[in-house]
Design an enzyme around this catalytic site. Structure first.
Site, PDB file in Angstrom:
ATOM      1  N   ARG A 182     -43.542  34.386 -10.919  1.00 38.45           N
ATOM      2  CA  ARG A 182     -44.212  35.572 -10.370  1.00 38.45           C
ATOM      3  C   ARG A 182     -43.219  36.578  -9.797  1.00 38.45           C
ATOM      4  O   ARG A 182     -43.492  37.236  -8.793  1.00 38.45           O
ATOM      5  CB  ARG A 182     -45.240  35.165  -9.302  1.00 38.45           C
ATOM      6  CG  ARG A 182     -46.314  34.213  -9.793  1.00 38.45           C
ATOM      7  CD  ARG A 182     -47.185  34.839 -10.893  1.00 38.45           C
ATOM      8  NE  ARG A 182     -48.186  33.884 -11.365  1.00 38.45           N
ATOM      9  CZ  ARG A 182     -48.002  33.066 -12.405  1.00 38.45           C
ATOM     10  NH1 ARG A 182     -46.866  33.103 -13.088  1.00 38.45           N
ATOM     11  NH2 ARG A 182     -48.947  32.219 -12.780  1.00 38.45           N
ATOM     12  N   SER A 222     -55.452  35.948  -7.933  1.00 44.18           N
ATOM     13  CA  SER A 222     -54.885  34.972  -6.995  1.00 44.18           C
ATOM     14  C   SER A 222     -54.157  35.693  -5.867  1.00 44.18           C
ATOM     15  O   SER A 222     -53.371  36.608  -6.110  1.00 44.18           O
ATOM     16  CB  SER A 222     -53.910  34.038  -7.714  1.00 44.18           C
ATOM     17  OG  SER A 222     -54.577  33.263  -8.687  1.00 44.18           O
ATOM     18  N   GLU A 257     -49.015  36.912  -3.549  1.00 45.44           N
ATOM     19  CA  GLU A 257     -48.683  37.629  -4.777  1.00 45.44           C
ATOM     20  C   GLU A 257     -48.992  39.114  -4.607  1.00 45.44           C
ATOM     21  O   GLU A 257     -48.523  39.949  -5.379  1.00 45.44           O
ATOM     22  CB  GLU A 257     -49.510  37.090  -5.957  1.00 45.44           C
ATOM     23  CG  GLU A 257     -49.148  35.700  -6.417  1.00 45.44           C
ATOM     24  CD  GLU A 257     -49.875  35.319  -7.697  1.00 45.44           C
ATOM     25  OE1 GLU A 257     -50.333  36.230  -8.412  1.00 45.44           O
ATOM     26  OE2 GLU A 257     -49.983  34.118  -7.982  1.00 45.44           O
TER      27      GLU A 257
END
EC number: 1.3.1.98
Length: 299
Positions: A168, A219, A289
């Site tokens: 990520r 998420s 995130e």
């Protein structure tokens, strides 16, 4: 002076530009529909000495209730892609929706993007975040990106190896660069019906296990590998936990949903509450995130 192709708007609520449906007004907003218009908008912001922020689909994004000063550049109209079914090369503009590209690739018999069909983001955002799901990620198939400096300079290309991909993460998160387009190299020669079936199955799985119909950012937290953030949160009984109109999803604990009247402050407070409880129980700090815009302190 901006060309007549670009419509400069002021005091535009950013809740209309984020998947969480929260966020105060942008002082100035432009929505370029081509690479040339994007470069022109960046140049104009520099000439006017305005701070500039670039957003895509508005997923993985939390914008402060007070809004954003300066220029906000939304690339959601910067769409388009070409797919070569013979060699697997896919060229896509930064605002092209990832699910749209995944479906087109499947119909062309190109394997590689079936995992991405449920991601509510754009090609540019996927490159920046190294978006991933269901065992796949952007770095697996991305060959290069064309970027432009946020302030001054001409566009240039960065290869996959130059992007320093990690879980990520890419170097694009650490530098003031704007993704204009991306090139993927997929696997050609597959049965379109089979790839389409796999792609549709992946989407069905996501919609049945995640709060697909409620406003969210996707998420919220990165998984502290090898652990799963959602399982840690659920294990503490935090599903359904609320601050104002923000709620930890009862379907998937790594999602925070807007139940209808949430503010960015509600969501931010709930993120911090979850972090604090997980840290107290497991001595683990969950890293979001989510990119926060307009906030002064780090999450």
């Amino acid at each position: 002076m901006l060309s007549t192709r670009l419509a400069l708007r002021s005091n535009i609520p950013m809740a209309d530009f984020t998947t969480w449906r929260v966020g105060g007004p942008a002082q100035w907003l432009l929505e370029p529909a081509s690479v040339d218009e994007t470069l022109e908008a960046l140049q104009w912001a520099q000439q006017e000495h305005l701070p500039c922020r670039v957003i895509g689909a508005g997923s993985n994004l939390l914008i402060h209730d007070d809004g954003l000063p300066g220029l906000t550049l939304s690339l959601r109209k910067l769409q388009g892609a070409s797919l070569n079914a013979e060699n697997g090369v896919v060229e896509a503009l930064a605002g092209e929706p990832i699910p749209t590209l995944a479906r087109r690739a499947a119909r062309a018999g190109l394997n590689g993007l079936a995992w991405s069909v449920g991601i509510p983001g754009t090609v540019g955002g996927a490159a920046v975040m190294n978006a991933g799901a269901q065992g796949g990620c952007t770095a697996d198939w991305l060959e290069s990106v064309r970027v432009a400096p946020l302030v001054g300079g001409v566009s240039f290309e960065l290869s996959r190896d130059e992007l320093d991909f990690d879980y990520r993460h890419s170097r694009l998160q650490d530098e003031e660069l704007v993704v204009l387009s991306a090139r993927f190299r997929l696997e050609p020669g597959h049965d379109p019906e089979e790839i389409t079936r796999i792609t549709s199955g992946n989407l069905s799985h996501r919609t049945s296990t995640q709060p697909y119909t409620q406003p969210s950012c996707g998420s919220v937290f990165r998984n502290p590998e090898p652990l799963k953030a959602g399982r840690l949160i659920e294990g503490l009984g935090l599903k359904g936990n609320r601050v104002g109109g923000a709620e930890v999803s009862t379907l998937h604990a790594n999602f925070i949903v807007n139940t209808g009247a949430a503010t960015a402050a509600d969501i931010d407070s709930l993120i911090q509450r979850v972090q604090q409880q997980v840290e107290a129980a497991h001595s683990l700090h969950l890293h979001p995130e989510v990119k926060r815009l307009g906030f002064t302190e780090a999450a």
